[in-house]
Design an enzyme around this catalytic site. Structure first.
Site, mmCIF file in Angstrom:
data_model
loop_
_atom_site.group_PDB
_atom_site.id
_atom_site.type_symbol
_atom_site.label_atom_id
_atom_site.label_comp_id
_atom_site.label_asym_id
_atom_site.label_seq_id
_atom_site.Cartn_x
_atom_site.Cartn_y
_atom_site.Cartn_z
ATOM 1 N N SER A 195 0.842 -1.195 0.000
ATOM 2 C CA SER A 195 0.000 0.000 0.000
ATOM 3 C C SER A 195 0.880 1.249 0.000
ATOM 4 O O SER A 195 1.751 1.364 -0.844
ATOM 5 C CB SER A 195 -0.949 -0.051 1.205
ATOM 6 O OG SER A 195 -2.043 0.801 1.027
ATOM 7 N N ASP A 446 -8.417 -5.986 -5.497
ATOM 8 C CA ASP A 446 -8.039 -4.832 -4.680
ATOM 9 C C ASP A 446 -8.359 -3.546 -5.435
ATOM 10 O O ASP A 446 -7.825 -3.326 -6.526
ATOM 11 C CB ASP A 446 -6.542 -4.891 -4.379
ATOM 12 C CG ASP A 446 -6.045 -3.696 -3.579
ATOM 13 O OD1 ASP A 446 -6.879 -2.990 -2.985
ATOM 14 O OD2 ASP A 446 -4.820 -3.492 -3.554
ATOM 15 N N HIS A 471 -5.714 -6.810 -1.325
ATOM 16 C CA HIS A 471 -4.744 -5.803 -0.893
ATOM 17 C C HIS A 471 -3.493 -6.429 -0.265
ATOM 18 O O HIS A 471 -3.562 -7.071 0.762
ATOM 19 C CB HIS A 471 -5.420 -4.865 0.105
ATOM 20 C CG HIS A 471 -4.766 -3.524 0.217
ATOM 21 N ND1 HIS A 471 -4.443 -2.754 -0.873
ATOM 22 C CD2 HIS A 471 -4.382 -2.802 1.299
ATOM 23 C CE1 HIS A 471 -3.895 -1.622 -0.475
ATOM 24 N NE2 HIS A 471 -3.842 -1.625 0.836
#
Length: 511
Positions: A195, A446, A471
Site C-alpha cells: 500500500s 483490490d 490488498h
C-alpha cells in the site's frame, strides 16, 4: 469541532489511506445533490473502530534509532533528534564482515509498525532460504516514532516535518547505520512494502539505488495522482467486486443509501436508526450510519482474501461472498437497509463478540493521526463516485478541498508535487530508461490495483498480477489454505529476488 461539507466518497478516504492507506475525494457545495455535513471526528471514529486494538505478538526485537528531525536543511532545529522505532528478526541471519547474506527491510506505512509486521509474514517466511536479516522500520509521526511526543500532530509547525521524502531519508540513514554497526557493508538490501509502504518501497529504489538493490512494491498505487488514473477507478473497482459476486447484492447496496436518508428524515428517524443499527449510544447524525456501512463495504473489498484473516477485523475467507450471501438469502420482506446492516455486521462482528456498535466514538489503536496532514499536503489523490458505482455519485473539487485544508491546518495542498518528486506521467518510458529491479504486485480484487503498475515495463521492472488477489495479499504469511495461484505468485517473487541477489554477488566479486 470543525464541520466539513462533503459527499461520502470524500470523507471516507480523507481519514484513512489504504492500507490501508491515501486519498481524498471532495465534492464542492454546488457539485452534488448528495452533499451533506460531516463532523470530522465522526468519520475518524468510524474508521478507527474498524481495527483490532489488541497488540499483536510478533517474533521481533524492538529497537530505537536516534533519527534527525530534518534531513534537508541545516537550520539549528534540523539537528533535533527523535527516536525512531524499528523491529529486527535475526533468527536466520548469517551476515557479517565475511558473509553477504541479504537484509530485508519493510518501509513502514501510516501506522504502528507492529501492526504491519504482524500482517507481513512473507519476509519472515522466505528469510530461511536467503538467511536474511528482517527489519521493519516505523514511519515518522506514526506509532511510537513521534518527533514531538504527544504534541507531534497538534500543529502544522510540527507536522511540517511529516512527508514521504523525510521518511525515505529516515530509512536510508537507518539502513546505512545498521549495516555499519553489523559489519555488513557488503550485504545487499531489498526493500518491501504494501500500500503506502509499497509506494515508499518503489520510490526508495528509485531515490536510493545505492542502498537497496531492489524493491517489492505490493498494492502500491503510485499512479493515483493528477489525471493519470481515472478518479472514479477506486469506487468503480469496489462496486465491480460486489457486482461480479452477485448483481442482486450490488443492487441492494446501491438502493440502500436512499432508504437510509428516507428513514432518517422521519420523526424520530435517528432513534429508529440507532435501534436498527444496534448502536451503543443514540446517533447524532445519519451520516455516521452511512459511513459505518460505507467503511465496511470498502474495507471488505480491499481484504477480500481467499483465507481467514485479521488484518483489519477478523473475517472469513472470501468475505464479499459471505456478505452477499447474507443479503441474497434474506427474506424478500426485509428492507434493503436491514439487509445491508446485516451484511456490514459481518465486517464489524464476525467474531460475534459485539453486543452493540460504538459508531460515533472511539480512538485509534494504530497511531494513524498523521495521515490527515499528508492527505492535505502531498498525498492529493482525487477520487469521485460515478453513476455506475454502488455508492452515491460525487465529484472532486480541488478548490473546495484546498479550503478545507486551509481551515484545518493553514496549508494549501500541492496536487502535483508527488508526480514532480517521484514521477508518474509516462511511467513506462521513464522507468524503462531510469529504473530497474522493482516488482509491482497486485490483485485485481483490490480497488487500489487500478492506480498501480499492471504491465511489466522491462525485464527487471516486473508486474505480477493475479485476478483474485486482494490488498497486498502476497505479503501475508503463507497458510495451508492458500490457493495455487497465490503460491505461484510468491514463488515468482522469490525467484526474482534471488536473481537480484545473484547478480549483485556476481558484480561484487567482479569488482
Amino acid at each position: 469541532m470543525l464541520e466539513i461539507k462533503m459527499a461520502p466518497c470524500s470523507l471516507f478516504l480523507f481519514f484513512f489511506f489504504f492500507l490501508v492507506s491515501p486519498i481524498w475525494a471532495v465534492t464542492s457545495p454546488t457539485a452534488s445533490s448528495s452533499l451533506n455535513t460531516f463532523p470530522t471526528g465522526v468519520q475518524q471514529s468510524v474508521v478507527r473502530n474498524g481495527f483490532s486494538k489488541r497488540k499483536p505478538k510478533i517474533p521481533y526485537e524492538t529497537h530505537y534509532f536516534p533519527q534527525l528531525l530534518d534531513h534537508f536543511t541545516f537550520r539549528p532545529q534540523s539537528s533535533k533528534i527523535f527516536y525512531q522505532k524499528y523491529l529486527v528478526n535475526s533468527t536466520y541471519w548469517t551476515g557479517g564482515p565475511h558473509n553477504r547474506a541479504p537484509i530485508f527491510v519493510y518501509t513502514g506505512n501510516e501506522g504502528d509498525i507492529e501492526w504491519f509486521a504482524a500482517n507481513t509474514g512473507f519476509m519472515l517466511d522466505i528469510a530461511p532460504k536467503f538467511r536474511a536479516l528482517v527489519v521493519f522500520i516505523e514511519h515518522r509521526f506514526y506509532g511510537e516514532s513521534l518527533p514531538f511526543g504527544k504534541e507531534s500532530s497538534r500543529s502544522a509547525k510540527n507536522l511540517g516535518y511529516l512527508n514521504s521524502q523525510q521518511a525515505l531519508a529516515d530509512y536510508a540513514v537507518l539502513i546505512r547505520s545498521l549495516k555499519h554497526n553489523l559489519s555488513a557493508e557488503a550485504s545487499p538490501v531489498v526493500v518491501f512494502g504494501g500500500s503506502y509502504g509499497g509506494m515508499l518501497a518503489a520510490w526508495f529504489r528509485l531515490k536510493y539505488p545505492h542502498i537497496a538493490i531492489g524493491a517489492l512494491a505490493s498494492s502500491a498505487p503510485i499512479l493515483q495522482f493528477d489525471n493519470i488514473t481515472p478518479w472514479t477507478s477506486f469506487y468503480d473497482a469496489v462496486s465491480k467486486d460486489f457486482k461480479d459476486t452477485s448483481p442482486s447484492c450490488f443492487n441492494v447496496i446501491k438502493g440502500s443509501w436512499d432508504e437510509l436518508q428516507a428513514v432518517s428524515a422521519q420523526t424520530e428517524g435517528l432513534v429508529e436508526l440507532s435501534r436498527s443499527f444496534r448502536t451503543c449510544k443514540n446517533l447524532q447524525s445519519v451520516y455516521s450510519a452511512r459511513n459505518w456501512l460505507w467503511s465496511a463495504f470498502v474495507y471488505t473489498a480491499m481484504v477480500d482474501y481467499p483465507t481467514k484473516a485479521k488484518f483489519m477485523m477478523p473475517l472469513p475467507a472470501y468475505p464479499i461472498q459471505e456478505m452477499c450471501n447474507i443479503i441474497d438469502k434474506s427474506s424478500p420482506e426485509v428492507s434493503n437497509l436491514s439487509k445491508v446492516f446485516s451484511a456490514a455486521s459481518l465486517y464489524y462482528n464476525f467474531s460475534r463478540t459485539e453486543k452493540c456498535f460504538d459508531i460515533e466514538d472511539g480512538t485509534s489503536g494504530h497511531g494513524l493521526e498523521g495521515w490527515d496532514w499528508q492527505a492535505c499536503t502531498e498525498m492529493v489523490m482525487p477520487m469521485s463516485c460515478s453513476n455506475e458505482s454502488m455508492f452515491p455519485p460525487s465529484t472532486f473539487d480541488y478548490k473546495y478541498f484546498a479550503q478545507i485544508c486551509m481551515r484545518r491546518y493553514g496549508v494549501k495542498p500541492r496536487p502535483h508535487w508527488i508526480t514532480t518528486e517521484f514521477g508518474g506521467n509516462r511511467i513506462t518510458q521513464v522507468l524503462k530508461k531510469f529504473g530497474s529491479n522493482i516488482i509491482f504486485s497486485n490483485g485485481l480484487r483490490d480497488p487500489w490495483s487500478r492506480g498501480s503498475v499492471l504491465t511489466s515495463i522491462s525485464s527487471s521492472i516486473v508486474a505480477l498480477v493475479t485476478e483474485q488477489g486482494a490488498h497486498h495479499l502476497d505479503l501475508r504469511h503463507a497458510t495451508k489454505e492458500d490457493p495455487e495461484w497465490l503460491i505461484k505468485q510468491r514463488r515468482q517473487e522469490v525467484e526474482i529476488i534471488q536473481r537480484w541477489i545473484d547478480e549483485y554477488n556476481t558484480e561484487f566479486e567482479r569488482d
